[in-house]
Design a protein around this motif. Sequence first.
Motif, PDB file in Angstrom:
ATOM      1  N   GLY A 171      21.772  -0.933  53.774  1.00 29.04           N
ATOM      2  CA  GLY A 171      20.904   0.175  54.155  1.00 29.04           C
ATOM      3  C   GLY A 171      19.434  -0.201  54.077  1.00 29.04           C
ATOM      4  N   ASP A 172      18.600   0.801  53.724  1.00 32.14           N
ATOM      5  CA  ASP A 172      17.156   0.580  53.667  1.00 32.14           C
ATOM      6  C   ASP A 172      16.800  -0.353  52.517  1.00 32.14           C
ATOM      7  N   ALA A 173      15.763  -1.141  52.706  1.00 32.85           N
ATOM      8  CA  ALA A 173      15.244  -2.032  51.668  1.00 32.85           C
ATOM      9  C   ALA A 173      13.781  -2.286  51.952  1.00 32.85           C
ATOM     10  N   ILE A 174      13.056  -2.618  50.904  1.00 34.76           N
ATOM     11  CA  ILE A 174      11.647  -2.969  51.037  1.00 34.76           C
ATOM     12  C   ILE A 174      11.515  -4.209  51.921  1.00 34.76           C
ATOM     13  N   ARG A 175      10.540  -4.193  52.823  1.00 33.73           N
ATOM     14  CA  ARG A 175      10.126  -5.394  53.538  1.00 33.73           C
ATOM     15  C   ARG A 175       8.736  -5.751  53.037  1.00 33.73           C
ATOM     16  N   ALA A 176       8.642  -6.906  52.402  1.00 32.06           N
ATOM     17  CA  ALA A 176       7.407  -7.290  51.732  1.00 32.06           C
ATOM     18  C   ALA A 176       6.684  -8.384  52.494  1.00 32.06           C
ATOM     19  N   SER A 177       5.377  -8.438  52.292  1.00 37.32           N
ATOM     20  CA  SER A 177       4.577  -9.537  52.848  1.00 37.32           C
ATOM     21  C   SER A 177       4.579 -10.730  51.906  1.00 37.32           C
ATOM     22  N   ALA A 178       4.964 -10.509  50.646  1.00 37.37           N
ATOM     23  CA  ALA A 178       5.079 -11.577  49.657  1.00 37.37           C
ATOM     24  C   ALA A 178       5.923 -11.053  48.506  1.00 37.37           C
ATOM     25  N   THR A 179       6.520 -11.976  47.767  1.00 36.88           N
ATOM     26  CA  THR A 179       7.299 -11.632  46.582  1.00 36.88           C
ATOM     27  C   THR A 179       6.844 -12.506  45.431  1.00 36.88           C
ATOM     28  N   ILE A 180       6.556 -11.878  44.293  1.00 36.08           N
ATOM     29  CA  ILE A 180       6.209 -12.609  43.072  1.00 36.08           C
ATOM     30  C   ILE A 180       7.421 -12.496  42.150  1.00 36.08           C
ATOM     31  N   THR A 181       8.096 -13.619  41.947  1.00 31.63           N
ATOM     32  CA  THR A 181       9.319 -13.608  41.150  1.00 31.63           C
ATOM     33  C   THR A 181       9.076 -14.313  39.827  1.00 31.63           C
ATOM     34  N   PHE A 182       9.880 -13.972  38.818  1.00 31.27           N
ATOM     35  CA  PHE A 182       9.596 -14.388  37.449  1.00 31.27           C
ATOM     36  C   PHE A 182      10.710 -15.268  36.885  1.00 31.27           C
ATOM     37  N   GLY A 183      10.315 -16.351  36.217  1.00 27.54           N
ATOM     38  CA  GLY A 183      11.266 -17.162  35.472  1.00 27.54           C
ATOM     39  C   GLY A 183      11.988 -18.208  36.291  1.00 27.54           C
ATOM     40  N   THR A 184      12.543 -17.793  37.399  1.00 21.61           N
ATOM     41  CA  THR A 184      13.258 -18.683  38.308  1.00 21.61           C
ATOM     42  C   THR A 184      13.427 -17.944  39.634  1.00 21.61           C
ATOM     43  N   TYR A 185      13.721 -18.709  40.667  1.00 24.17           N
ATOM     44  CA  TYR A 185      14.051 -18.069  41.939  1.00 24.17           C
ATOM     45  C   TYR A 185      15.434 -17.419  41.812  1.00 24.17           C
ATOM     46  N   LYS A 186      15.600 -16.288  42.468  1.00 20.71           N
ATOM     47  CA  LYS A 186      16.896 -15.628  42.521  1.00 20.71           C
ATOM     48  C   LYS A 186      17.561 -16.007  43.848  1.00 20.71           C
ATOM     49  N   ARG A 187      18.872 -16.176  43.827  1.00 20.91           N
ATOM     50  CA  ARG A 187      19.562 -16.631  45.037  1.00 20.91           C
ATOM     51  C   ARG A 187      19.270 -15.732  46.233  1.00 20.91           C
ATOM     52  N   GLY A 188      19.231 -14.426  45.995  1.00 21.63           N
ATOM     53  CA  GLY A 188      19.047 -13.478  47.089  1.00 21.63           C
ATOM     54  C   GLY A 188      17.712 -13.587  47.796  1.00 21.63           C
TER      55      GLY A 188
END
Length: 521
Positions: A171-188
């Motif tokens: 369904g609906d999900a955020i569409r981002a111009s950038a993502t700041i992720t923490f600790g490690t990359y997530k597979r998704g």
Amino acid sequence: MRNAHTVEQVRAAEAERFAVLPPGALMQRAVFGLVAYVVRRLGRVHGARIVILAGSGDNGGDALWAGARLAARGARVDAIATGTTHPQATAALLAAGGHRQIVATSAGPDEPTLRALLERADLVLDGLLGIGGRGGLRPAHARLAALAPPRRTVAVDLPSGVDADTGAVAGDAIRASATITFGTYKRGLWLMPGAAHTGPVELVDIGLTLPEPDLRALDDADVRAALPVPHETASKYRRGVLGLVAGSDDYPGAAVLAVGGALRGGAGYLRVVSVGRADPASGRIHGRAGDHVRAAHPEAVVTDIAPGDRAALLAAGRVQAWAIGPGLAGDTSATGASLDALLGEDVPLVVDAGALDPLADLLAADRTRLHRRVAPVLVTPHEGEFARLVGRVLGWDAAKAADELAADRLATVRRVAAETGAVILLKGARTLVVEPSGTAWVNTTGSPWLGTAGSGDVLTGLIGSLAAAGLPVAFAGAVGAHLHGRAAERAGVHGCLPLAASDLPRLLAATVTDLLTDPAR
């Protein structure tokens, strides 16, 4: 090399740190990195308008704490929530002069106000859901996600509505111009369709001790280190010999494209075997594909063979790797005979295009065939070819294959690799390379312009050449996909669009040159 981990691995690593660090220390490390990104992006803080979409968990807490620090530096910060929010972070935001408003859980009178607030924002921080979110957004959060402006929205850890483990989007999900992720990359963040929602992804190190990664992605430095650069004592034979079975009278251009890729992969000698027909007058085997290759690439040594002539195929000469499939057409039993002969050779083998269905027939007759082979076999299907492969070998129908890929692309390819014994390079917007053992790479380079006829033929030649030059075949697939994608990106930078597959060999040469001569890459 960048590494991605599962939610379970991340939670375990966080628990170890929680046991020895003061309460909230990990969150503050994440917040520091998030605030630093916002400052770099905006170039100013005082007077900036920032809107936070705040959920009730720690992900919302990260965003709210960041908002508190930005508000203390003069930003106008508004937090929008549909219910309770992280209590300490909320208190900090309000104490710093920020604002919080709770909105209705369904569309109502506040819709124009929300829309106006988000449209005026210089930046929107998405903290609705964290890595524990599953099964899509609730209606209230989906409503906010639909209103968030993609070009000015930054996802905190990952875009809300994207499954952190699978990349699935329900369904609906955020569409981002950038993502700041923490600790490690997530597979998704790397797997489609979720990867289409992230924008560029930046990693903030928060000091986690992590296990072996579940998924890897190569960087330019990894590829530069892996490139088969000739030694001072190198000769054409010492650099590796690739045997390439490609082209037919129907598709002679595919052989030319595959040879173009092979000549840029590092092997020193290329033996091309092309399928032709007997000349009525002389009885000699002659083919259009061979003629095209000789004209376009005089470096290649070309042998024309009759369809399915195993002896003539193997008589073309000794090689360190074989690749088969680009441009093969017509009698699949003849291709099957050639493929059967190559499977008997104890060298790495790349199987693509016109050889994929004959391979599926061979595996349907004997599913253990590749498991018994010492040297690995890498197959390079797109989604349609993948569906046919699993249909013939594992009995799946096309709908099941599509559903399995949509639900968990990586797990599906891992399962098929384990059951067939093949290294699978599943082509797509985020190409996956998966070994039967489960070791996996995802390619994060590339361009939609690669979706053009013939680009896969270039990739097959490139991977085969890298394998012949000494790279393990699965790693050759990952390196080849990275270079292939970088070449397409280079086309955009240097004004070579629209991209044609025949542009790629030249772009590959320039890409390799850039990697070897620019240590900053």
